[in-house]
Design a protein around this motif. Structure first.
Motif, PDB file in Angstrom:
ATOM      1  N   GLN A  42      10.044  -1.900 -16.390  1.00 13.83           N
ATOM      2  CA  GLN A  42      11.000  -1.889 -15.284  1.00 13.83           C
ATOM      3  C   GLN A  42      10.310  -2.147 -13.955  1.00 13.83           C
ATOM      4  O   GLN A  42      10.853  -2.848 -13.081  1.00 13.83           O
ATOM      5  CB  GLN A  42      11.733  -0.543 -15.250  1.00 13.83           C
ATOM      6  N   VAL A  43       9.125  -1.585 -13.769  1.00  9.72           N
ATOM      7  CA  VAL A  43       8.361  -1.840 -12.542  1.00  9.72           C
ATOM      8  C   VAL A  43       8.003  -3.324 -12.440  1.00  9.72           C
ATOM      9  O   VAL A  43       8.128  -3.945 -11.363  1.00  9.72           O
ATOM     10  CB  VAL A  43       7.092  -0.970 -12.507  1.00  9.72           C
ATOM     11  N   LYS A  44       7.560  -3.896 -13.544  1.00 11.68           N
ATOM     12  CA  LYS A  44       7.234  -5.326 -13.537  1.00 11.68           C
ATOM     13  C   LYS A  44       8.468  -6.167 -13.210  1.00 11.68           C
ATOM     14  O   LYS A  44       8.378  -7.158 -12.469  1.00 11.68           O
ATOM     15  CB  LYS A  44       6.661  -5.735 -14.891  1.00 11.68           C
ATOM     16  N   GLN A  45       9.613  -5.776 -13.787  1.00 10.49           N
ATOM     17  CA  GLN A  45      10.838  -6.503 -13.498  1.00 10.49           C
ATOM     18  C   GLN A  45      11.218  -6.373 -12.022  1.00 10.49           C
ATOM     19  O   GLN A  45      11.668  -7.347 -11.388  1.00 10.49           O
ATOM     20  CB  GLN A  45      11.976  -5.967 -14.380  1.00 10.49           C
ATOM     21  N   GLY A  46      11.021  -5.168 -11.455  1.00  8.76           N
ATOM     22  CA  GLY A  46      11.293  -4.984 -10.030  1.00  8.76           C
ATOM     23  C   GLY A  46      10.391  -5.830  -9.158  1.00  8.76           C
ATOM     24  O   GLY A  46      10.831  -6.406  -8.145  1.00  8.76           O
ATOM     25  N   ILE A  47       9.122  -5.917  -9.524  1.00  9.31           N
ATOM     26  CA  ILE A  47       8.180  -6.759  -8.761  1.00  9.31           C
ATOM     27  C   ILE A  47       8.601  -8.221  -8.843  1.00  9.31           C
ATOM     28  O   ILE A  47       8.554  -8.970  -7.836  1.00  9.31           O
ATOM     29  CB  ILE A  47       6.755  -6.556  -9.289  1.00  9.31           C
ATOM     30  N   ALA A  48       9.017  -8.645 -10.039  1.00 11.74           N
ATOM     31  CA  ALA A  48       9.449 -10.039 -10.197  1.00 11.74           C
ATOM     32  C   ALA A  48      10.685 -10.332  -9.345  1.00 11.74           C
ATOM     33  O   ALA A  48      10.775 -11.383  -8.679  1.00 11.74           O
ATOM     34  CB  ALA A  48       9.732 -10.328 -11.662  1.00 11.74           C
ATOM     35  N   ASP A  49      11.645  -9.403  -9.339  1.00  8.07           N
ATOM     36  CA  ASP A  49      12.853  -9.596  -8.524  1.00  8.07           C
ATOM     37  C   ASP A  49      12.502  -9.628  -7.032  1.00  8.07           C
ATOM     38  O   ASP A  49      13.046 -10.448  -6.260  1.00  8.07           O
ATOM     39  CB  ASP A  49      13.854  -8.475  -8.797  1.00  8.07           C
ATOM     40  N   LEU A  50      11.606  -8.718  -6.621  1.00  5.51           N
ATOM     41  CA  LEU A  50      11.204  -8.673  -5.213  1.00  5.51           C
ATOM     42  C   LEU A  50      10.484  -9.959  -4.804  1.00  5.51           C
ATOM     43  O   LEU A  50      10.713 -10.515  -3.708  1.00  5.51           O
ATOM     44  CB  LEU A  50      10.291  -7.468  -4.996  1.00  5.51           C
ATOM     45  N   THR A  51       9.645 -10.443  -5.697  1.00  4.38           N
ATOM     46  CA  THR A  51       8.928 -11.687  -5.406  1.00  4.38           C
ATOM     47  C   THR A  51       9.898 -12.852  -5.300  1.00  4.38           C
ATOM     48  O   THR A  51       9.735 -13.751  -4.454  1.00  4.38           O
ATOM     49  CB  THR A  51       7.886 -11.951  -6.506  1.00  4.38           C
ATOM     50  N   THR A  52      10.914 -12.851  -6.132  1.00  2.71           N
ATOM     51  CA  THR A  52      11.925 -13.907  -6.069  1.00  2.71           C
ATOM     52  C   THR A  52      12.656 -13.885  -4.726  1.00  2.71           C
ATOM     53  O   THR A  52      12.880 -14.940  -4.100  1.00  2.71           O
ATOM     54  CB  THR A  52      12.928 -13.736  -7.215  1.00  2.71           C
ATOM     55  N   GLN A 112       6.631  -8.298   1.344  1.00  2.62           N
ATOM     56  CA  GLN A 112       5.252  -8.441   0.867  1.00  2.62           C
ATOM     57  C   GLN A 112       4.572  -7.084   0.793  1.00  2.62           C
ATOM     58  O   GLN A 112       3.844  -6.800  -0.172  1.00  2.62           O
ATOM     59  CB  GLN A 112       4.481  -9.371   1.809  1.00  2.62           C
ATOM     60  N   GLU A 113       4.821  -6.237   1.806  1.00  4.43           N
ATOM     61  CA  GLU A 113       4.239  -4.898   1.780  1.00  4.43           C
ATOM     62  C   GLU A 113       4.771  -4.093   0.602  1.00  4.43           C
ATOM     63  O   GLU A 113       4.005  -3.411  -0.100  1.00  4.43           O
ATOM     64  CB  GLU A 113       4.562  -4.195   3.101  1.00  4.43           C
ATOM     65  N   THR A 114       6.093  -4.179   0.390  1.00  4.17           N
ATOM     66  CA  THR A 114       6.692  -3.473  -0.753  1.00  4.17           C
ATOM     67  C   THR A 114       6.142  -4.007  -2.071  1.00  4.17           C
ATOM     68  O   THR A 114       5.852  -3.243  -2.999  1.00  4.17           O
ATOM     69  CB  THR A 114       8.220  -3.624  -0.725  1.00  4.17           C
ATOM     70  N   LYS A 121       1.181   0.399  -7.723  1.00  8.51           N
ATOM     71  CA  LYS A 121       1.762   1.415  -8.602  1.00  8.51           C
ATOM     72  C   LYS A 121       1.812   0.920 -10.044  1.00  8.51           C
ATOM     73  O   LYS A 121       1.581   1.703 -10.980  1.00  8.51           O
ATOM     74  CB  LYS A 121       3.163   1.783  -8.122  1.00  8.51           C
ATOM     75  N   LYS A 122       2.117  -0.337 -10.199  1.00  9.10           N
ATOM     76  CA  LYS A 122       2.144  -0.899 -11.565  1.00  9.10           C
ATOM     77  C   LYS A 122       0.776  -0.833 -12.217  1.00  9.10           C
ATOM     78  O   LYS A 122       0.645  -0.449 -13.394  1.00  9.10           O
ATOM     79  CB  LYS A 122       2.642  -2.345 -11.500  1.00  9.10           C
ATOM     80  N   ASP A 123      -0.258  -1.183 -11.450  1.00  7.49           N
ATOM     81  CA  ASP A 123      -1.625  -1.121 -11.988  1.00  7.49           C
ATOM     82  C   ASP A 123      -2.007   0.324 -12.327  1.00  7.49           C
ATOM     83  O   ASP A 123      -2.629   0.585 -13.364  1.00  7.49           O
ATOM     84  CB  ASP A 123      -2.612  -1.709 -10.980  1.00  7.49           C
ATOM     85  N   GLU A 124      -1.621   1.251 -11.444  1.00  7.98           N
ATOM     86  CA  GLU A 124      -1.938   2.661 -11.699  1.00  7.98           C
ATOM     87  C   GLU A 124      -1.182   3.170 -12.921  1.00  7.98           C
ATOM     88  O   GLU A 124      -1.753   3.882 -13.771  1.00  7.98           O
ATOM     89  CB  GLU A 124      -1.574   3.490 -10.471  1.00  7.98           C
ATOM     90  N   LEU A 125       0.099   2.806 -13.015  1.00  8.28           N
ATOM     91  CA  LEU A 125       0.896   3.226 -14.166  1.00  8.28           C
ATOM     92  C   LEU A 125       0.353   2.632 -15.456  1.00  8.28           C
ATOM     93  O   LEU A 125       0.273   3.316 -16.484  1.00  8.28           O
ATOM     94  CB  LEU A 125       2.352   2.809 -13.960  1.00  8.28           C
ATOM     95  N   GLN A 126      -0.040   1.382 -15.397  1.00  9.74           N
ATOM     96  CA  GLN A 126      -0.587   0.740 -16.586  1.00  9.74           C
ATOM     97  C   GLN A 126      -1.889   1.410 -17.014  1.00  9.74           C
ATOM     98  O   GLN A 126      -2.155   1.593 -18.204  1.00  9.74           O
ATOM     99  CB  GLN A 126      -0.815  -0.748 -16.304  1.00  9.74           C
TER     100      GLN A 126
END
Length: 276
Positions: A42-52, A112-114, A121-126
Motif C-alpha cells: 500500500q505504501v508503494k502504491q501511495g508513492i506511485a500515485d503521488l509520483t503520478t 516531492q517532500e512527501t 518510510k517505505k525503505d524503513e518498513l521494508q
C-alpha cells in the motif's frame, strides 16, 4: 461491578482462553508477516500515485512555461507593430501564467517532500519486514522443534491426549475382560451345582429326591432277583456235577461272583447317568 459488566468480563475471558488454546503461533506469525507485506504494498502504491500527481503538475508547469515564452513573443511583436494594447494583454497573460507556475512549483515541491518521506518510510518498513521475516522463520523453527520434543516426551511418559486415550482404552478392555472371566466362572459354578438343570426342569427338589429313592428301590429289588437267580443256578449245577472236584466248584463260584459284580457295576453306571 454490575452484573452486565461481570458477565461481559467473564465472556471475554472465556473467549480469550479459547482463542489462546486454538491459536497456532506459526500461523499467527505468517499472518502478521503477510499483513506487513500488504502495508508495504500500500505504501508503494501511495508513492506511485503521488509520483503520478507530481508528474502531471510538472507537465502542466512546462506547458505554462511554453505559454510564457509565447506571450513574450506576442508582446515583442505587438511593440514592433505599435500595438501597445496588445502588448499589454500579452504581458498580463504572461504574468498570470507566471503566477500559476509559482503555485505549481510550490505544489510540486510539497509533493516531492512527501514523496521523499514516503520513500524513506517505505525503505524503513521494508527493512523491518525483512528483519521480522528472519525472526519469524527462526521462531517457527524453534516452536516446531519444541512441539516435536513435547510430543515425543508426552508419548514416552504417556501423559499426552492420545496416549491417555490409549491408556483408558486398555483399562476399559482389562475391566471388560475381568468381568467376562468372572461371568464365565460363575456360569461354570452354576452348571456344576445343577442350578441350570433345576431352572430348566419342571420338577422340584422333593420330587427329584423321591424319584431317586424309587430308582434305588427298584435297583435293590432287581439286584435281589439277580442274586436269587444266580443262587438257583449255582445249586442245580452243583447237583449235576457232584463228581467235580472242590477246586472246580470254587472256580465256578468265583466266575459267577465276577459276573454279578460286573452286572451290578453296569446297573450303577446306568443309574448314575439317568440321575445326571
Amino acid at each position: 461491578m454490575g452484573i452486565l459488566s461481570r458477565t461481559s468480563y467473564v465472556i471475554r475471558s472465556k473467549v480469550n482462553s479459547l482463542l489462546n488454546r486454538a491459536e497456532d503461533p506459526t500461523e499467527t506469525l505468517d499472518y502478521s508477516y503477510e499483513k506487513m507485506r500488504d502495508e508495504l504494498q500500500q505504501v508503494k502504491q501511495g508513492i506511485a500515485d503521488l509520483t503520478t500527481q507530481k508528474k502531471r503538475l510538472e507537465i502542466q508547469k512546462r506547458r505554462l512555461e511554453e505559454n510564457v515564452e509565447k506571450h513574450n513573443d506576442q508582446a515583442r511583436e505587438a511593440v514592433q507593430q505599435d500595438r501597445e494594447d496588445l502588448a499589454r494583454k500579452a504581458l498580463e497573460k504572461k504574468q498570470a501564467k507566471m503566477s500559476q507556475i509559482e503555485e505549481l512549483e510550490t505544489q510540486i515541491a510539497s509533493l516531492q517532500e512527501t514523496q521523499d518521506q514516503l520513500v524513506n518510510k517505505k525503505d524503513e518498513l521494508q527493512s523491518r519486514i525483512e528483519e521480522f521475516r528472519t525472526k519469524k522463520e527462526t521462531m517457527k523453527a524453534r516452536y516446531e522443534a519444541a512441539e516435536a520434543s513435547s510430543r515425543v516426551s508426552e508419548a514416552m511418559t504417556g501423559v499426552g491426549d492420545e496416549m491417555a486415550d490409549v491408556g483408558r482404552a486398555l483399562e476399559r478392555a482389562e475391566e471388560q475382560t475381568d468381568e467376562m472371566e468372572a461371568r464365565s466362572a460363575a456360569m461354570d459354578e452354576l452348571m456344576d451345582s445343577g442350578a441350570f438343570d433345576d431352572a430348566l426342569s419342571d420338577k422340584d427338589s422333593i420330587e427329584r429326591e423321591l424319584e431317586a429313592g424309587r430308582t434305588s428301590a427298584e435297583v435293590d429289588t432287581e439286584l435281589g432277583t439277580l442274586k436269587a437267580e444266580m443262587g438257583k443256578s449255582s445249586g442245580s449245577s452243583s447237583s449235576k456235577s457232584a463228581s467235580a472236584s472242590d477246586a472246580d466248584v470254587d472256580v465256578e463260584t468265583d466266575v459267577a461272583d465276577e459276573k454279578v459284580e460286573a452286572e451290578l457295576e453296569e446297573l450303577k453306571n446306568e443309574d448314575d447317568s439317568s440321575s445326571s
